[in-house]
Design a protein around this motif. Sequence first.
Motif: not given
Length: 273
Positions: A108, A233, A235-236
């Motif tokens: 992040v 982020d 992870r998105s």
Amino acid sequence: MAKKEQKLICEEMPPWMITFSDVMTLMLTFFVLLVSMSQIDSRRKLVALGSIIGTFGWQDASYEVFSKTDTRRTVEPGPIDSGDLEPLKELKWENVDKDINFRSNRFVQILSINSSLLFPPGGIQLSDAGQALLKDFMPVFAQVQFPLLLAGHTTELRDELGNNYEPGDDTQTPDLSWKISLDRTLAVYSYLLEQGMRPEMLKVEAFGKYAPYYPRNTSENRAKNRRVDIVLDKRSLDAGERVRQIAPQPRNTPDTLDIDGFEFDLRPPAGLE
């Protein structure tokens, strides 16, 4: 003549089994006795505990349990690969510590822009300086490969509204600070769309005064809490990219199929294509 004595032998158990059972019983008794007399080696226990403490970094211990020298080999996560907000960290601004803050970890990255750089005092429309600042950021935003979250934050209404504050503003539902943060975030969102950002690459959230990063006990800290966070982020994923990843790949259907020298036409009849 005396009769020979007859030996009684159990037909269900062979003779050697009796001796074997006696030996196993004696060995079991011997090992139980050893366990009852044994003591735990305190040194080995300390070495094991020291390894755990050194691995997780508790206090000032290290892998060497009898030494306080830090012998850990911890590798900090590096910056996210290209396609992120890392280039913005290297730019220099006036009063950078007060106006712009950059935080990151392995996944992040958060670019915090103080509201004073984007909006006039108590305003919700981007100032000329705010538009110029976001325009300078656009080359970096445009190459980001993951959706950006625009998160608006405000502080107490007395600080936000100044002379326009009136008694009873704090009792409005929904809270007025939340509405101010949402309006400011939407202003940034609209401007980035005008500059060419794709809508699916932007998300919007508003937190009002309820998610301060700095303690609210001083006016300086409350001023720092009035900000717009641009969050990346890793992870998105883009929704379209996620669909493409999970969608089954199309298969190329051949026009003919050969089985043992016989060729079959697999093309649909005319008119059904």
